[in-house]
Write an enzyme that holds these catalytic residues in place. Structure first.
Site, PDB file in Angstrom:
ATOM      1  N   GLY A 296     -25.881  41.087  14.765  1.00  0.00           N
ATOM      2  CA  GLY A 296     -26.468  39.928  15.433  1.00  0.00           C
ATOM      3  C   GLY A 296     -27.981  39.922  15.266  1.00  0.00           C
ATOM      4  O   GLY A 296     -28.586  40.958  14.962  1.00  0.00           O
TER       5      GLY A 296
ATOM      6  N   CYS B   9     -23.969  47.541  12.932  1.00  0.00           N
ATOM      7  CA  CYS B   9     -25.353  47.066  13.075  1.00  0.00           C
ATOM      8  C   CYS B   9     -25.695  46.860  14.559  1.00  0.00           C
ATOM      9  O   CYS B   9     -25.807  47.836  15.301  1.00  0.00           O
ATOM     10  CB  CYS B   9     -25.549  45.796  12.245  1.00  0.00           C
ATOM     11  SG  CYS B   9     -27.288  45.373  11.969  1.00  0.00           S
ATOM     12  N   TYR B  10     -25.823  45.619  15.028  1.00  0.00           N
ATOM     13  CA  TYR B  10     -26.099  45.368  16.447  1.00  0.00           C
ATOM     14  C   TYR B  10     -25.012  45.992  17.313  1.00  0.00           C
ATOM     15  O   TYR B  10     -25.296  46.582  18.371  1.00  0.00           O
ATOM     16  CB  TYR B  10     -26.170  43.862  16.700  1.00  0.00           C
ATOM     17  CG  TYR B  10     -26.491  43.476  18.135  1.00  0.00           C
ATOM     18  CD1 TYR B  10     -27.800  43.234  18.542  1.00  0.00           C
ATOM     19  CD2 TYR B  10     -25.475  43.351  19.075  1.00  0.00           C
ATOM     20  CE1 TYR B  10     -28.095  42.877  19.852  1.00  0.00           C
ATOM     21  CE2 TYR B  10     -25.760  43.000  20.386  1.00  0.00           C
ATOM     22  CZ  TYR B  10     -27.064  42.766  20.773  1.00  0.00           C
ATOM     23  OH  TYR B  10     -27.338  42.424  22.080  1.00  0.00           O
TER      24      TYR B  10
ATOM     25  N   SER C 281     -15.965  16.164  -3.915  1.00  0.00           N
ATOM     26  CA  SER C 281     -17.143  16.392  -4.746  1.00  0.00           C
ATOM     27  C   SER C 281     -16.767  16.869  -6.136  1.00  0.00           C
ATOM     28  O   SER C 281     -17.631  16.988  -7.000  1.00  0.00           O
ATOM     29  CB  SER C 281     -18.038  17.455  -4.088  1.00  0.00           C
ATOM     30  OG  SER C 281     -17.392  18.718  -4.099  1.00  0.00           O
TER      31      SER C 281
ATOM     32  N   VAL D 144     -14.417  23.205  -5.842  1.00  0.00           N
ATOM     33  CA  VAL D 144     -13.220  23.900  -5.402  1.00  0.00           C
ATOM     34  C   VAL D 144     -12.929  23.639  -3.928  1.00  0.00           C
ATOM     35  O   VAL D 144     -11.766  23.475  -3.535  1.00  0.00           O
ATOM     36  CB  VAL D 144     -13.341  25.419  -5.687  1.00  0.00           C
ATOM     37  CG1 VAL D 144     -14.528  26.032  -4.981  1.00  0.00           C
ATOM     38  CG2 VAL D 144     -12.058  26.150  -5.295  1.00  0.00           C
TER      39      VAL D 144
ATOM     40  N   SER E  71     -13.634  20.989  -1.676  1.00  0.00           N
ATOM     41  CA  SER E  71     -13.055  19.695  -1.321  1.00  0.00           C
ATOM     42  C   SER E  71     -11.736  19.463  -2.059  1.00  0.00           C
ATOM     43  O   SER E  71     -10.802  18.865  -1.511  1.00  0.00           O
ATOM     44  CB  SER E  71     -14.037  18.557  -1.607  1.00  0.00           C
ATOM     45  OG  SER E  71     -14.345  18.460  -2.978  1.00  0.00           O
TER      46      SER E  71
END
Length: 564
Positions: free
Chosen positions: A53, A80-81, A220, A223, A225
Site C-alpha cells: 500500500g 511490503c506494507y 477498439s 484484445v 474489447s
C-alpha cells in the site's frame, strides 16, 4: 463463483489484485477484502495475504484495519506494507533504514523456512518501499535481508505467519511464484481454478446481470474489447450485442481498415463510426494527459448517446459494455486506499455515474492482460487479436505529448548531480523536458525521465536505472537513447492535430514493422512511440514498471543490433 481459498487484504497497493491473479494462475481462487472487513467476513479462508500500500504504517492517516485479521488461526503472509503492519502490530519496529528501495534488489536467504522452499541462497526480488522493518516481533526469526533492508523477510513457524518486504507477485521477482506456491501448500488450499471455469462462470454472471436488456459495447480492435465482445456474444447471443467501433482519429497506421477486415472475417456485426473531427475538437488546446483522458472519455459517452438517438434505441434497454481490465481500475484509484496513477478514459466521472446506476457491464474487470489473452484463446479468437500489443483507449492522443507556450518543463533540483551520477558510471545523460507517469512505493509520480547514452550493457543499465531512481526522487524513469541526436532541444507550443498524429503514426508503423521483421512482437510486451516535437521510441518489457529500464537479454539484444 468457486469458493475462495485465500483472501487478499487490500491496503491500497497497486499490485493487490495482481496477488490474486498469481494465486489463480497457481490454481487457487482468491477474494479481495477491505482491511476493515468484519470478523465474519474473515472466516472460512485457508489463508490470508496482506497486500502492499502507498501509506506508512506510522502515519496517522494509515488505513484503518481490523486487528482480527492477525488473530485468524490460518497461515498469513504479509507483503511490503502488510509485512510492516504485521511487524508493528505484533511488537516489532518499523521506520526509515536510510534510503528506500525501488527496483531490483538481491535477497540473501537465511534459515530454513518452508515459505522459501526451493530458493537459492540469493535471489533477485522487486522492492518498492520507503519504510523498513527494523526489528522483527517476538517469536519471529529473520529469514532474508538485502543490502538496504535489515529485515527483508521474517517467519513465525509456530503461528505460520510470514512477512516479506519485496513483491513476489511481479515478474521482476522470478522466485515469486515459487513463494506463493509454497504458501498455498502451507495453507493446504485447493487448486481447481482454471480459465475455462472462469469463462463459463462469467457467462452465467453476464446473463444474470444483463437480464432482458441488451449491450452496446465500444470496440477498439484490441484484445480487451474484442474478448469482452466475444464473451458477451457467447453469453447473450449476437442479436443482443451491438459492437460500436469509433475511429477517434488516434488509431495507429492502417489500423481501422485492418480491424474492419478482421471483424468482417469473424462475422461480427460491428458498426463503424468516423468521429475524428469530434475527438480532435474535444481535445483542442489540451496538454495535460489527465485532461486529455477525461475529454476523450466524455466524448465516447457523447458519441454513444448520439448513436443511440440516431438508431432510435431506448437507452434504458441498452447497457454500456466495456473491455475494462483490472489495471484500468486500480491505476484510476479504484480501491479505497489506492493512489490514482492515471485516470483511464473508461473511469471518468460520466462512466462512474453510469456504473453507479447499474448501466455498465465489464466482464473482464478482474483480469489482467495475460489472462485476457488466455480467455481469448479459450474463445478461439484469431492470433492477430489475441496477441495485439496493448494500446490505450485514448490511443496516440496520449502518446503524442503536447505543450502550452514555448517554455520547456524546468529542470528538477539536483539536475547537475543526476548528470554527474550517470557520467561517473560511463553514460552521457540528459533530463528530458517532458514528464512521465511512474509508480514508486505504490504512489503516483509525475516527473521527467532521464535519457542516457552509452554502452548497451543491460546489467550495467539495470543497475544504473535502479540506483538512480532510488537516489533521486526528482526523476522516475530511465530511457536509453539509440540515436546521436541532441535530446535537449527546446520544445515549442504544440497540440493534437492531424498532421502531428500522422507523423507519430508513421514512426510507430516503422517500429512495429521492425519488431515483426525480427520476430520480436511477443518478446516485447508493449512498444510505445512517444512524440513531442521529436519522436522517441520507448519500450516496456514484461511487467509495466515505471522506475527502471528492464530489457530482455537474448532475442531483443540481438534484434536491437539489426534495427537502425
Amino acid at each position: 463463483m468457486e469458493k475462495s481459498q485465500v483472501a487478499v487484504i487490500d491496503f491500497g497497493g497497486q499490485y493487490a489484485h495482481l496477488i490474486a491473479k498469481r494465486l489463480r494462475h497457481l490454481g487457487s481462487y482468491s477474494t479481495i477484502l477491505s482491511p476493515d472487513a468484519d470478523a465474519d467476513d474473515l472466516k472460512g479462508f485457508k489463508g490470508l495475504v496482506l497486500s502492499g500500500g502507498p501509506a506508512s504504517v506510522n502515519d496517522a492517516g494509515a488505513p484503518e484495519w481490523n486487528p482480527e485479521i492477525l488473530k485468524q488461526a490460518v497461515p498469513t503472509l504479509g507483503l511490503c506494507y502488510g509485512h510492516q503492519l504485521m511487524a508493528l502490530a505484533l511488537g516489532g519496529e518499523v521506520g526509515r533504514a536510510g534510503k528506500g528501495e525501488y527496483g531490483i534488489a538481491r535477497l540473501k536467504v537465511s534459515g530454513n523456512s518452508e515459505v522459501f522452499k526451493g530458493f537459492s541462497s540469493e535471489e533477485q526480488v522487486w522492492m518498492s518501499h520507503g519504510d523498513s522493518v527494523l526489528k522483527a516481533p517476538p517469536g519471529f526469526q529473520l529469514i532474508g535481508q538485502t543490502t538496504d533492508c535489515p529485515v527483508a523477510a521474517m517467519a513465525d513457524i509456530d503461528r505460520q505467519m510470514f512477512g516479506v518486504q519485496f513483491h513476489p507477485e511481479v515478474k521482476d521477482t522470478p522466485c515469486g511464484d515459487q513463494l506463493l506456491d509454497n504458501f498455498l501448500t502451507i495453507c493446504k488450499a485447493d487448486r481447481g481454478w482454471t480459465m475455462k471455469k472462469f469463462m463459463n462462470e462469467s457467462m452465467d454472471d453476464l446473463k444474470r446481470q444483463v437480464g432482458q436488456r441488451n449491450v452496446l459495447i465500444f470496440l477498439s480492435g484490441g484484445v480487451d474489447s474484442s474478448v469482452a465482445y466475444s464473451l458477451l456474444v457467447n453469453a447473450l447471443g449476437p442479436e443482443r450485442v451491438l459492437g460500436l467501433y469509433i475511429d477517434n482519429g488516434f488509431m495507429r497506421h492502417g489500423e481501422t481498415e485492418q480491424i474492419k477486415t478482421t471483424y468482417t472475417e469473424l462475422g461480427w456485426q460491428a458498426k463503424f463510426i468516423d468521429a475524428e473531427h469530434e475527438f480532435l475538437a474535444a481535445t483542442h488546446g489540451l496538454n495535460d494527459p489527465q485532461e486529455k483522458r477525461a475529454a476523450i472519455g466524455q466524448q465516447f459517452i457523447d458519441t454513444r448517446t448520439r448513436i443511440l438517438d440516431e438508431l432510435e434505441l431506448n437507452a434504458e434497454d441498452w447497457l454500456l459494455g466495456q473491455g475494462t481490465l483490472y489495471p484500468d481500475i486500480i491505476e484510476s484509484g479504484g480501491t479505497k486506499h489506492a493512489d490514482t496513477i492515471k485516470t483511464h478514459h473508461n473511469r471518468i466521472r460520466g462512466i462512474e455515474d453510469l456504473i453507479a446506476q447499474g448501466l455498465v457491464v465489464e466482464p473482464l474487470k478482474d483480469l489482467y492482460k495475460d489472462e485476457v489473452r488466455k480467455l481469448g484463446e479459450e474463445l478461439d479468437l484469431p492470433q492477430e487479436i489475441v496477441w495485439r500489443h496493448p494500446f490505450p483507449g485514448p490511443g496516440l492522443a496520449i502518446n503524442l505529448l503536447c505543450q502550452k507556450g514555448d517554455s520547456a518543463i524546468s529542470q528538477p533540483d539536483k539536475s547537475d548531480d543526476i548528470i554527474s551520477f550517470c557520467r561517473s558510471r560511463g553514460y552521457e545523460a540528459w533530463i528530458l523536458p517532458v514528464q512521465s507517469v511512474g509508480v514508486q512505493g505504490d504512489q503516483r509520480t509525475y516527473a521527467p525521465p532521464v535519457a542516457v547514452r552509452g554502452p548497451h550493457d543491460w546489467e550495467k543499465l539495470e543497475a544504473l536505472s535502479t540506483e538512480l531512481t532510488n537516489t533521486y526522487r526528482q526523476v522516475n524513469r530511465v530511457v536509453l537513447l539509440l540515436s546521436s541526436a541532441d535530446p535537449s532541444a527546446e520544445i515549442h507550443e504544440a497540440f493534437l492535430n492531424r498532421q502531428r498524429l500522422d507523423v507519430v503514426r508513421e514512426a510507430d508503423y516503422i517500429m512495429t514493422e521492425a519488431l515483426k521483421k525480427f520476430g520480436l512482437m511477443r518478446a516485447v510486451f508493449q512498444h510505445l512511440t512517444i512524440a513531442e516535437n521529436r519522436v522517441l521510441a520507448w519500450h516496456r518489457f514484461g511487467t509495466l514498471q515505471g522506475t527502471h529500464l528492464s530489457a530482455h537479454k537474448g532475442k531483443y539484444k540481438k534484434g536491437l543490433k539489426k534495427i537502425p
